[in-house]
Design a protein around this motif. Structure first.
Motif, PDB file in Angstrom:
ATOM      1  N   VAL A  41      -9.252  49.162  46.179  1.00  0.00           N
ATOM      2  CA  VAL A  41      -9.070  48.455  47.456  1.00  0.00           C
ATOM      3  C   VAL A  41      -8.092  47.291  47.272  1.00  0.00           C
ATOM      4  O   VAL A  41      -7.196  47.079  48.093  1.00  0.00           O
ATOM      5  N   ALA A  90      -4.245  46.663  48.664  1.00  0.00           N
ATOM      6  CA  ALA A  90      -3.860  45.444  49.390  1.00  0.00           C
ATOM      7  C   ALA A  90      -2.536  44.900  48.837  1.00  0.00           C
ATOM      8  O   ALA A  90      -1.694  44.416  49.597  1.00  0.00           O
ATOM      9  N   TRP A 121       1.184  51.219  59.574  1.00  0.00           N
ATOM     10  CA  TRP A 121      -0.161  51.420  60.113  1.00  0.00           C
ATOM     11  C   TRP A 121      -1.201  51.324  58.995  1.00  0.00           C
ATOM     12  O   TRP A 121      -2.237  50.675  59.115  1.00  0.00           O
ATOM     13  N   SER A 122      -0.866  51.958  57.869  1.00  0.00           N
ATOM     14  CA  SER A 122      -1.759  51.985  56.722  1.00  0.00           C
ATOM     15  C   SER A 122      -1.975  50.576  56.159  1.00  0.00           C
ATOM     16  O   SER A 122      -3.097  50.194  55.813  1.00  0.00           O
ATOM     17  N   ALA A 175      -1.794  47.792  57.772  1.00  0.00           N
ATOM     18  CA  ALA A 175      -2.643  47.037  58.699  1.00  0.00           C
ATOM     19  C   ALA A 175      -4.119  47.351  58.461  1.00  0.00           C
ATOM     20  O   ALA A 175      -4.973  46.456  58.446  1.00  0.00           O
ATOM     21  N   GLN A 176      -4.423  48.633  58.216  1.00  0.00           N
ATOM     22  CA  GLN A 176      -5.819  49.015  57.963  1.00  0.00           C
ATOM     23  C   GLN A 176      -6.289  48.469  56.619  1.00  0.00           C
ATOM     24  O   GLN A 176      -7.424  48.011  56.479  1.00  0.00           O
ATOM     25  N   THR A 177      -5.416  48.531  55.619  1.00  0.00           N
ATOM     26  CA  THR A 177      -5.774  48.071  54.283  1.00  0.00           C
ATOM     27  C   THR A 177      -6.091  46.581  54.281  1.00  0.00           C
ATOM     28  O   THR A 177      -6.973  46.115  53.565  1.00  0.00           O
ATOM     29  N   LEU A 178      -5.356  45.833  55.103  1.00  0.00           N
ATOM     30  CA  LEU A 178      -5.594  44.391  55.162  1.00  0.00           C
ATOM     31  C   LEU A 178      -6.676  44.042  56.185  1.00  0.00           C
ATOM     32  O   LEU A 178      -6.925  42.863  56.461  1.00  0.00           O
ATOM     33  N   GLY A 179      -7.285  45.068  56.747  1.00  0.00           N
ATOM     34  CA  GLY A 179      -8.415  44.832  57.644  1.00  0.00           C
ATOM     35  C   GLY A 179      -8.030  44.384  59.041  1.00  0.00           C
ATOM     36  O   GLY A 179      -8.852  43.842  59.772  1.00  0.00           O
ATOM     37  N   ALA A 180      -6.758  44.629  59.425  1.00  0.00           N
ATOM     38  CA  ALA A 180      -6.320  44.147  60.739  1.00  0.00           C
ATOM     39  C   ALA A 180      -6.642  45.127  61.868  1.00  0.00           C
ATOM     40  O   ALA A 180      -6.580  44.762  63.031  1.00  0.00           O
ATOM     41  N   GLY A 181      -6.984  46.351  61.520  1.00  0.00           N
ATOM     42  CA  GLY A 181      -7.213  47.348  62.564  1.00  0.00           C
ATOM     43  C   GLY A 181      -8.603  47.269  63.160  1.00  0.00           C
ATOM     44  O   GLY A 181      -9.522  46.723  62.558  1.00  0.00           O
ATOM     45  N   SER A 182      -8.730  47.776  64.368  1.00  0.00           N
ATOM     46  CA  SER A 182     -10.034  47.925  65.005  1.00  0.00           C
ATOM     47  C   SER A 182      -9.852  48.981  66.091  1.00  0.00           C
ATOM     48  O   SER A 182      -8.723  49.371  66.398  1.00  0.00           O
TER      49      SER A 182
END
Lengths: 249, 222
Positions: free
Chosen positions: B10, B14, B177-178, B180-187
């Motif tokens: 993880v 990052a 996109w990936s 953003a998800q890796t850094l926890g920005a997605g929802s």
């Protein structure tokens, strides 16, 4: 229905395996996929052949025991468990490939049965809430906000079947681990162990030899319980937060 | 703590996300600067000169450029090493593959690894072509407009650049996109915007970069 099955047969973990072809007849569209395999196994037993080993338990889609990759898809073409997949999803004369979950962390025990103890060890590393046991606490002692309860429940739906690992191009267990992390992390009861839980569970997940996440999204598509891909995003957020807060050697 | 971040899948992802975003930011600025070529040799060459005098008198001549270059090398190396190590791990995690294979995930997702290798090779070629001029016959140091026109005179060099920029578009499409998800920005609510931004970035970057060789080929830039 008359079907041709190509099934992975492997005597034990060490033995070499291969696809074996079987013809089955008299399959009704109302049968579940496992009942169809039962039909085959009954015949194999009568003929003196070794029946095909496969995992199953509740056959209600809630235990997470069944673990078949059907035509390259974990749990087959419908978004459910293999036990709740019905033969009406196939056509008469179809050839169906049946394989076990494929991952280094899930060694094949026999035929279609894999050892998913790696998941148990991930749970043991942090997928719990430490509470004093004894008499049941008063229900209103710890208020749980509705949104937190909903989020926790959504993630608690994970049955630990391992379809996410089977479907992932990297054999990653991120969706499983994130479901457990988010389930307990959303609740006030899980708050005291919030940081150590995510750090320990991710560390155990890595130690088991699962691959990493590349956000391909195959896990969430395969998940029979609809754990969303955003669950992984939320765990990444938790992990980064925890690694800033908890100094570790 | 740094060891923990690098030691975890993880955390390593990052590192890839952050280094990727650094390179992405650079590319947006780079593309914007490139488009100045359509305003003529005067604008383009003076912009290139300004890049060297950036930060003066606090910084010496070309220092700002070298600071950016060092930052980029760090980002490229971190991104590449993390990608290599994570990919090795991913491939090891499924020693026995499926007999019945299906086309999984999108084309952009499936081509991240080889696309990244293509981009790394392209960066080497690009530096030898338009920074050092090693592989370019008529290269004149300090005259970027002339050098760009000369570089895109050969059809095969245009082909290299256009293919590389298509690979870049695909890489950015999944990569942003990936990250953003890796850094926890997605929802659930934000992911539509993030996917749209990734697609827009990929399209704008590819179109913006490809515009230069196409401009030279069509005679718009000469």
């Amino acid at each position: 229905m008359k079907l041709t099955l190509r099934i992975w047969r492997q005597h034990d973990t060490e033995a070499p395996g291969g696809m074996a072809t079987y013809d089955v007849d008299g399959i009704s569209p109302g049968m579940s996929f496992l009942e169809m395999l039962d039909t085959l196994n009954e015949r194999l037993t009568v003929e003196g052949e070794e029946p095909v080993a496969f995992d199953h338990d509740c056959r209600e889609g809630i235990c997470g025991a069944c673990s078949l990759v059907i035509n390259g898809e974990a749990h087959g073409p419908e978004r459910t468990t293999a036990c709740q997949l019905h033969m009406r999803s196939f056509r008469d004369g179809d050839t169906i490939d049946v394989e076990p979950w494929r991952a280094a962390a899930f060694p094949v025990v026999r035929d279609l049965v894999v050892d998913r103890a790696a998941f148990d060890r991930i749970i043991q590393s942090g997928g719990y809430v430490s509470v004093p046991t004894g008499s049941a606490p008063e229900a209103h002692a710890t208020p749980v906000p509705k949104a937190a309860a909903d989020s926790a429940f959504e993630h608690a739906e994970c049955i630990g079947c391992g379809a996410c690992v089977a479907a992932c191009p990297n054999g990653s267990a991120m969706l499983f681990t994130s479901a457990k992390v988010n389930h307990l992390g959303a609740l006030p009861q899980g708050a005291p162990e919030r940081e150590t839980r995510v750090l320990d569970m991710v560390a155990q997940m890595d130690a088991e030899g699962f691959g990493g996440c590349t956000l391909a999204g195959e896990c969430a598509t395969a998940c029979p319980k609809g754990i969303p891909l955003t669950s992984i995003t939320a765990m990444n957020r938790e992990w980064l937060r925890a690694s800033r807060k908890v100094p570790r050697s | 703590m740094a060891r923990t971040v690098w030691g975890s899948t993880v955390g390593k992802k990052a590192v890839m996300a952050v280094s990727g975003l650094v390179m992405l930011l650079y590319l947006v600025v780079h593309m914007f600067g490139n488009l100045k070529i359509f305003f003529g040799p005067g604008t383009f060459d003076s912009y290139a000169h300004w890049l060297r005098t950036l930060g003066e008198p606090f910084l010496h001549y070309e220092w700002a450029l070298w600071i950016i270059r060092v930052g980029l090398v760090v980002a490229v190396v971190a991104h590449g090493v993390a990608a290599y190590q994570l990919s090795r791990r991913d491939l090891r995690s499924r020693p026995v593959g499926y007999v019945h294979t299906k086309a999984r995930s999108s084309y952009a997702t499936r081509t991240m690894r080889w696309g990244g290798v293509i981009l790394a090779l392209f960066i080497v070629w690009h530096l030898l072509d338009l920074t050092t001029g090693t592989v370019q016959r008529g290269f004149v140091p300090g005259h970027p407009y002339h050098n760009v026109v000369a570089a895109f005179h050969d059809w095969w060099n245009n082909a290299i650049y256009i293919v590389a920029m298509l690979a870049l578009g695909l890489h950015v499409r999944h990569g942003f996109w990936s990250a953003a998800q890796t850094l926890g920005a997605g929802s659930a609510t934000r992911n539509r915007v993030l996917k749209g931004t990734a697609n827009a970035l990929a399209l704008v970057l590819t179109a913006g970069f490809v515009a230069v060789p196409v401009g030279v080929m069509t005679g718009l830039v000469s």
